[in-house]
Design a protein around this motif. Structure first.
Motif, mmCIF file in Angstrom:
data_model
loop_
_atom_site.group_PDB
_atom_site.id
_atom_site.type_symbol
_atom_site.label_atom_id
_atom_site.label_comp_id
_atom_site.label_asym_id
_atom_site.label_seq_id
_atom_site.Cartn_x
_atom_site.Cartn_y
_atom_site.Cartn_z
ATOM 1 N N MET A 43 0.834 -1.213 0.000
ATOM 2 C CA MET A 43 0.000 0.000 0.000
ATOM 3 C C MET A 43 0.869 1.264 0.000
ATOM 4 S SD MET A 43 -3.038 -1.046 -0.219
ATOM 5 C CE MET A 43 -4.156 -2.410 0.136
ATOM 6 N N GLN A 44 1.922 1.204 0.788
ATOM 7 C CA GLN A 44 2.816 2.360 0.831
ATOM 8 C C GLN A 44 3.449 2.607 -0.539
ATOM 9 O OE1 GLN A 44 5.199 3.086 4.612
ATOM 10 N NE2 GLN A 44 4.941 0.876 4.641
ATOM 11 N N ARG A 45 3.855 1.520 -1.181
ATOM 12 C CA ARG A 45 4.479 1.689 -2.493
ATOM 13 C C ARG A 45 3.482 2.194 -3.513
ATOM 14 N NH1 ARG A 45 7.271 -3.769 -3.710
ATOM 15 N NH2 ARG A 45 5.722 -4.494 -2.212
ATOM 16 N N LEU A 46 2.230 1.786 -3.374
ATOM 17 C CA LEU A 46 1.190 2.302 -4.267
ATOM 18 C C LEU A 46 1.132 3.825 -4.181
ATOM 19 C CD1 LEU A 46 -2.085 0.176 -4.098
ATOM 20 C CD2 LEU A 46 -0.434 0.382 -5.952
ATOM 21 N N TYR A 85 -0.537 8.823 -4.738
ATOM 22 C CA TYR A 85 -1.824 8.848 -4.048
ATOM 23 C C TYR A 85 -1.696 9.590 -2.732
ATOM 24 C CZ TYR A 85 -3.640 5.148 -7.116
ATOM 25 O OH TYR A 85 -4.070 4.408 -8.182
ATOM 26 N N ASN A 86 -2.800 10.105 -2.277
ATOM 27 C CA ASN A 86 -2.872 10.653 -0.928
ATOM 28 C C ASN A 86 -3.156 9.490 0.029
ATOM 29 O OD1 ASN A 86 -3.353 11.906 1.463
ATOM 30 N ND2 ASN A 86 -5.014 13.201 0.713
ATOM 31 N N PRO A 87 -2.226 9.207 0.931
ATOM 32 C CA PRO A 87 -2.406 8.052 1.815
ATOM 33 C C PRO A 87 -3.698 8.139 2.626
ATOM 34 C CG PRO A 87 -0.178 8.914 1.996
ATOM 35 C CD PRO A 87 -0.947 9.894 1.156
ATOM 36 N N LEU A 145 -7.981 1.385 -4.808
ATOM 37 C CA LEU A 145 -7.046 0.394 -5.341
ATOM 38 C C LEU A 145 -7.076 0.415 -6.871
ATOM 39 C CD1 LEU A 145 -7.765 -2.584 -2.929
ATOM 40 C CD2 LEU A 145 -5.771 -1.077 -2.946
ATOM 41 N N PRO A 146 -5.910 0.412 -7.492
ATOM 42 C CA PRO A 146 -5.861 0.492 -8.954
ATOM 43 C C PRO A 146 -6.018 -0.873 -9.637
ATOM 44 C CG PRO A 146 -3.651 0.634 -8.066
ATOM 45 C CD PRO A 146 -4.574 0.508 -6.893
ATOM 46 N N TYR A 147 -5.972 -1.957 -8.847
ATOM 47 C CA TYR A 147 -6.119 -3.294 -9.431
ATOM 48 C C TYR A 147 -7.179 -4.072 -8.655
ATOM 49 C CZ TYR A 147 -1.234 -1.893 -10.194
ATOM 50 O OH TYR A 147 -0.087 -1.201 -10.462
ATOM 51 N N SER A 148 -7.573 -5.186 -9.213
ATOM 52 C CA SER A 148 -8.495 -6.068 -8.494
ATOM 53 C C SER A 148 -7.761 -6.694 -7.318
ATOM 54 C CB SER A 148 -9.011 -7.163 -9.421
ATOM 55 O OG SER A 148 -7.999 -8.130 -9.629
ATOM 56 N N ARG A 183 -4.408 5.917 8.234
ATOM 57 C CA ARG A 183 -4.592 6.921 9.280
ATOM 58 C C ARG A 183 -3.260 7.359 9.873
ATOM 59 N NH1 ARG A 183 -10.076 5.505 10.854
ATOM 60 N NH2 ARG A 183 -11.143 5.812 8.862
ATOM 61 N N ASP A 184 -2.356 6.409 10.010
ATOM 62 C CA ASP A 184 -1.082 6.726 10.668
ATOM 63 C C ASP A 184 0.069 6.134 9.859
ATOM 64 O OD1 ASP A 184 1.121 7.093 12.210
ATOM 65 O OD2 ASP A 184 0.161 6.521 14.091
ATOM 66 N N LEU A 185 0.607 6.944 8.971
ATOM 67 C CA LEU A 185 1.615 6.469 8.034
ATOM 68 C C LEU A 185 2.903 6.045 8.743
ATOM 69 C CD1 LEU A 185 1.955 5.981 5.072
ATOM 70 C CD2 LEU A 185 2.741 8.310 4.780
ATOM 71 N N ASP A 186 3.279 6.798 9.757
ATOM 72 C CA ASP A 186 4.528 6.488 10.458
ATOM 73 C C ASP A 186 4.450 5.153 11.184
ATOM 74 O OD1 ASP A 186 5.857 8.679 9.600
ATOM 75 O OD2 ASP A 186 5.356 9.915 11.333
#
Lengths: 249, 249
Positions: free
Chosen positions: A161-164, A170-172, A177-180, A217-220
């Motif tokens: 998800m982070q790499r996406l 994207y705004n986290p 989702l860009p794929y199925s 909600r909490d990226l860190d």
DNA sequence: CGACACTTTGAAGACGATCAACGCCGGTGG
DNA sequence: CCACCGGCGTTGATCGTCTTCAAAGTGTCG
């Protein structure tokens, strides 16, 4: 969002051709054949004789392997500017090592195997770009192996998800989702059931998924969680970020 | 079996320098610095600034990563003719992505990062050899990831044993392990306990391990077992065999 | 509306990691 | 010579995680 006519801007920002003279670049681009590819079409098939090299202009391509017992494992999902078939050609191995299939409509620039070698031989900068690309490919694959060996399903998903977010800007805080989910699960080497369950468990780590929508909600906290048992996830993320910046310049 | 004085034959059969003029090869070899390395010494450390490129002349080098929680994952075990640091240099990434540590006494040929680039730039054949090597490295790493994702511990071990036979030209009917079990387990991403137990389970698949000694009773059955859920183990094995032949010529 | 692909959920089972204890061996030092 | 130690490998018991099988829910498109 069809890719039936990739604009001329799609021919720019191709990492393989960065740092070379504009005129030469035009000539090299002209030597390739632009192909429109419909959804679910095979660019090449595992085991086929190596005939072509591709630069992805638009859309997504799924690189995957098939095992004797019928299972499919997605190796990678490729996007604009990435290439297919380089390692097969350089390795002097006669057959493709994986299937390449379009996900949605895509556009590619196709070169014959011989043409690519000729270009690499005649143009040092392109050869160096090719080297850099293969180095990165090897690096990513090593990371992948380490992840598969040492990370839990939840960590794999969080990392993905982070790499996406980095890859698509994207705004986290909220994105789709860009794929199925089936495709993502295959990419992560998980069964679809495990993936589905994992998405809910990640709620405890500050990541809420509802249907197709993701909110981090909490990226860190999530980053810490991902990196806890992975030697260089964090490094890997910043590296990709960097690569993207470079590519954009 | 110490490696304090690699004979001149060790300077031959280096894949990176195949296919080039003998005189030029001599000059390139002379530009590198031969270093004797004692057991358990670090060639470089993960995170260090990239300074050198190495060609392994004699002995074994363990390439591994360390994660924040202290675990070590061995990426690969390298031998004569293999190189270290190429992808870091080509990737324009400033730091080593893994530790490199000698297993027993070893000998290496060392070049500065700048020198390697200079050589690659000035000599097309070397650049192509480098490309082929990186292509192979990427391929192996992809395979590795697939194995980690889809194969059981027993299959990983069986696959490893088969590759040992090819790499060292062992007689499958009976040979001794060239590394400690701890090192092998780390290489396969298994805990030592799991590895130990797995060795016994493989008795059912025609492989008998007693202490340090391995006997493969039925190579075909074992191969089938390994390949059952892996797309190209068999292909991978023949590929390595091929690579070895080429290197020997 | 019905067919079909995609996704979710539940329950059972297999597998590998972890913790703990022990055996084995080579080296060191008394 | 023996006692001790540390590294390595084995074995047992337990636990958490992921897969597998089964069933049902959701959505889209004809």
């Amino acid at each position: 969002m069809s890719a039936t006519h990739p604009g001329p801007e799609k021919l720019q920002n191709i990492p393989l051709f960065t740092g070379i003279d504009a005129g030469l670049r035009e000539r090299l681009l002209a030597e390739g054949r632009i192909r429109q590819v419909t959804d679910q079409a095979n660019l090449f098939v595992q085991g086929d004789q190596v005939h072509s090299f591709f630069i992805l202009l638009d859309g997504t391509v799924q690189l995957f392997r098939e095992s004797p017992d019928g299972h499919e494992k997605t190796i990678d999902l490729l996007h604009h500017g990435q290439t297919l078939g380089a390692s097969e050609i350089m390795d002097a191995c006669a057959t493709y090592r994986a299937h390449a299939r379009s996900v949605g409509n895509t556009a590619v620039l196709e070169y014959s195997a011989g043409k690519l070698k000729e270009i690499a031989r005649q143009n040092g900068s392109v050869a160096l770009n090719l080297l850099a690309e293969m180095a990165d490919q090897a690096h990513q694959a090593e990371l992948e192996a380490e992840h598969q060996a040492k990370m839990s399903a939840a960590q794999l998903v969080a990392c993905f998800m982070q790499r996406l977010c980095i890859l698509f800007d994207y705004n986290p805080a909220g994105f789709d989702l860009p794929y199925s989910k089936t495709l993502i699960a295959s990419r992560l080497g998980l069964e679809i059931e495990t993936f589905s369950r994992t998405l809910h468990k990640l709620r405890d780590n500050g990541m809420v998924i509802t249907g197709n929508h993701v909110e981090i909600r909490d990226l860190d906290a999530l980053s810490d969680y991902v990196c806890e048992s992975c030697s260089i996830s964090r490094e890997c993320l910043t590296h990709q970020k960097l690569a993207r910046k470079v590519q954009g310049s």
